[in-house]
Design an enzyme around this catalytic site. Structure first.
Site, PDB file in Angstrom:
ATOM      1  N   SER A 179       0.643  32.594  29.285  1.00  0.00           N
ATOM      2  CA  SER A 179       1.857  33.394  29.441  1.00  0.00           C
ATOM      3  C   SER A 179       3.086  32.510  29.321  1.00  0.00           C
ATOM      4  O   SER A 179       3.303  31.603  30.133  1.00  0.00           O
ATOM      5  CB  SER A 179       1.864  34.096  30.806  1.00  0.00           C
ATOM      6  OG  SER A 179       3.174  34.534  31.110  1.00  0.00           O
ATOM      7  N   ASP A 332       2.185  40.970  21.557  1.00  0.00           N
ATOM      8  CA  ASP A 332       2.960  42.221  21.538  1.00  0.00           C
ATOM      9  C   ASP A 332       2.660  43.081  20.311  1.00  0.00           C
ATOM     10  O   ASP A 332       3.253  44.149  20.147  1.00  0.00           O
ATOM     11  CB  ASP A 332       4.462  41.909  21.577  1.00  0.00           C
ATOM     12  CG  ASP A 332       4.871  41.306  22.918  1.00  0.00           C
ATOM     13  OD1 ASP A 332       4.205  41.602  23.931  1.00  0.00           O
ATOM     14  OD2 ASP A 332       5.841  40.527  22.949  1.00  0.00           O
ATOM     15  N   ARG A 363      -1.300  48.768  27.912  1.00  0.00           N
ATOM     16  CA  ARG A 363      -1.310  48.975  26.458  1.00  0.00           C
ATOM     17  C   ARG A 363      -2.710  49.122  25.880  1.00  0.00           C
ATOM     18  O   ARG A 363      -2.859  49.645  24.777  1.00  0.00           O
ATOM     19  CB  ARG A 363      -0.573  47.834  25.746  1.00  0.00           C
ATOM     20  CG  ARG A 363       0.913  47.935  25.909  1.00  0.00           C
ATOM     21  CD  ARG A 363       1.660  46.924  25.063  1.00  0.00           C
ATOM     22  NE  ARG A 363       3.092  47.153  25.194  1.00  0.00           N
ATOM     23  CZ  ARG A 363       4.017  46.240  24.983  1.00  0.00           C
ATOM     24  NH1 ARG A 363       3.670  45.021  24.631  1.00  0.00           N
ATOM     25  NH2 ARG A 363       5.295  46.540  25.115  1.00  0.00           N
TER      26      ARG A 363
HETATM   27  C1  S3P Z   1       7.502  36.800  26.216  1.00  0.00           C
HETATM   28  C2  S3P Z   1       6.217  36.493  26.535  1.00  0.00           C
HETATM   29  C3  S3P Z   1       5.107  37.454  26.465  1.00  0.00           C
HETATM   30  C4  S3P Z   1       5.474  38.705  25.685  1.00  0.00           C
HETATM   31  C5  S3P Z   1       6.842  39.189  26.022  1.00  0.00           C
HETATM   32  C6  S3P Z   1       7.881  38.128  25.713  1.00  0.00           C
HETATM   33  C7  S3P Z   1       8.535  35.745  26.331  1.00  0.00           C
HETATM   34  O1  S3P Z   1       4.727  37.809  27.782  1.00  0.00           O
HETATM   35  O2  S3P Z   1       4.537  39.732  25.903  1.00  0.00           O
HETATM   36  O3  S3P Z   1       7.161  40.350  25.271  1.00  0.00           O
HETATM   37  O4  S3P Z   1       9.642  35.899  25.769  1.00  0.00           O
HETATM   38  O5  S3P Z   1       8.265  34.727  26.998  1.00  0.00           O
HETATM   39  P1  S3P Z   1       3.677  36.896  28.617  1.00  0.00           P
HETATM   40  O6  S3P Z   1       4.258  35.555  28.708  1.00  0.00           O
HETATM   41  O7  S3P Z   1       3.533  37.516  29.973  1.00  0.00           O
HETATM   42  O8  S3P Z   1       2.406  36.972  27.818  1.00  0.00           O
END
Ligand code: S3P
Length: 449
Positions: A179, A332, A363
């Site tokens: 993440s 995403d 999702r």
């Molecule tokens: C993001 C990280 C992702 C993604 C989100 C944007 C970011 O989430 O799904 O739309 O900008 O760091 P996760 O880090 O929880 O996977």
């Protein structure tokens, strides 16, 4: 007021129907991840940051408001052009009111990291979707660094009070899931800590925070760790200097018209300045494996972020298997990939999608429901999604968007090539990430009513 703040807002349904070839040239809006980060790092830097191409969607505008509430001077200076005068690392002022992040997990979680390193208290809140999302994954490392969680919803959910650390500690943290939000929260808190804050991830997630921290003058080193991971070491207490940020077009937003161009017969669409950071392009790899015609040209870069022009032509697609280790680079994009898979010939198996359950909606379930209600055979097996492609989609379904912009856009894309129209119950949340989606799609030839 954003839609998500407004309890009186009425849902705005829309129907998409089979459309003629999509043609033309477009630039989708600025990348959402980079836009949030440019505002946050601008607010933590000394001097002025000038941002061009900022995504002016609700999610990012909420981050801009939060930066203002925390003491930065944030001004819109022209179309998609913004100026931020920062307060310096640890310089945030105590906000007078709760910080409302609307629908945005990224804005909320990254700002939690930045606040955790400052001796202030802030209340974090959001809409019903954000209030249902897990925050413990962010609070756990921030508490190890010295921040304290006050009142919160069940399981550390929003609304919650965060007391930043007076003397934050540098930590070495292994993220329990891939993440970028967890990684970025730890790194942003680590800016205020003395010594080196290290994050280890077993699957590399998007590295925009690392690239932008370097661009603003921080000392940060990223090295490979294991077959797919990274070790990121940030030296704390740097002076960040205001910088110029050019935001490339968002590949996640581009994915909707790109899939539309692939499935609507005769289409030929050009997309300019699409960001091609390899930690974001898993969908394009997958679509090419499925037989999609996506040509890249005019490759260039800005502040460590590569971009290219894409030419996408309608293609006959075939089912493929998508490996789990690709998930972080297209996390995403599975909804719209599932739409492409439904129009393909043969079975597509998408593996390792557990993180999809904790996005703006569940999702995994929502994607399966979107396809099923439109006559596509689909199965969830553990954390895998299996779509039986039959080369066409019957359509005629009403899709529930669950306050999730990407469900709305995916369903509308499906309707452009389905046998019968596809309806979505509410398009309002599209404004969180892609405010011009409907007019831009119409300009290419999409038929919505
Ligand atoms: C993001 C990280 C992702 C993604 C989100 C944007 C970011 O989430 O799904 O739309 O900008 O760091 P996760 O880090 O929880 O996977």
């Amino acid at each position: 007021m954003t839609h998500s703040d407004d309890p009186t807002a009425q849902p705005t349904p829309l129907e998409a129907r089979a459309s003629g070839p999509l043609t033309g040239k477009v630039r989708v809006p600025g990348d959402k991840s980079i836009s949030h980060r440019a505002l946050i790092l601008g607010a933590l830097a000394v001097g002025e940051t000038r941002i061009s191409g900022l995504l002016e969607g609700e999610d990012v505008l909420n981050t801009a408001k939060a930066m203002h509430a925390l003491g930065a001077r944030v001004e819109r200076t022209g179309d998609f052009a913004w100026s931020v005068r920062g307060v310096g690392v640890t310089g945030f002022a105590q906000p007078e009111a709760p910080l409302d992040f609307g629908n945005s997990g990224t804005g909320c979680r990254l700002v939690m990291g930045a606040v955790a390193g400052c001796p202030i208290t802030a209340i974090f809140d959001g809409d019903a979707s954000l209030r249902s999302r897990p925050m413990r994954r962010i609070l756990d490392p921030l508490e190890l660094m010295g921040a304290k969680t006050g009142a919160s919803g069940p399981g550390g959910r929003l609304p919650l009070t965060l007391h930043g650390a007076r003397d934050p500690l540098p930590i070495l943290y292994r993220t329990p899931v891939a993440s970028a939000q967890i990684k970025s929260a730890v790194l942003l808190a680590g800016l205020a800590a003395p010594g080196v804050t290290t994050v280890i991830e077993t699957e590399a997630s998007r590295d925009h925070t690392e690239l932008m921290l370097k661009h603003f003058g921080a000392q940060i080193v990223s090295t490979p760790e294991g077959p797919h991971g990274r070790r990121i070491a940030l030296t704390g207490q740097p002076e960040l200097h205001g910088a110029q940020v050019v935001v490339p077009a968002d590949p996640s937003s581009a994915s909707f018209p790109i899939v539309a161009a692939l499935i609507v017969e005769g289409s030929d669409v050009v997309f300019s300045d699409v960001m091609t950071n390899p930690l974001r392009t898993g969908l394009f790899t997958t679509l090419r494996e499925m037989g999609g015609s996506i040509e890249e040209s005019l490759v260039r870069g800005d502040a460590g972020e590569p971009m290219a022009q894409f030419r996408v032509r309608a293609s006959r697609l075939r089912g493929v298997e998508v490996p789990p280790e690709r998930a972080p680079s297209m996390i995403d994009e599975y909804l719209v990939l599932a739409v492409a898979a439904a129009f393909a010939e043969g079975t597509t198996i998408m593996r390792g999608l557990q993180e999809l359950r904790v996005k703006e909606s569940d999702r995994l379930e929502a994607t399966a429901a979107m396809l099923r209600v439109n006559g596509v055979k689909v199965e969830i097996s553990g954390d895998d999604l299996i779509v039986e492609g039959k080369g066409h989609v019957p359509g005629d379904g009403l899709v529930a968007t669950h306050m999730d912009h990407r469900i709305a856009m995916s369903a509308l894309v499906m309707g452009l090539a389905a046998d019968k129209p596809v309806k979505v119950d509410d398009t309002a949340f599209i404004a969180t990430s892609f405010p011009d989606f409907i007019p831009m799609m119409r300009s290419l030839g999409a038929e919505f009513s």
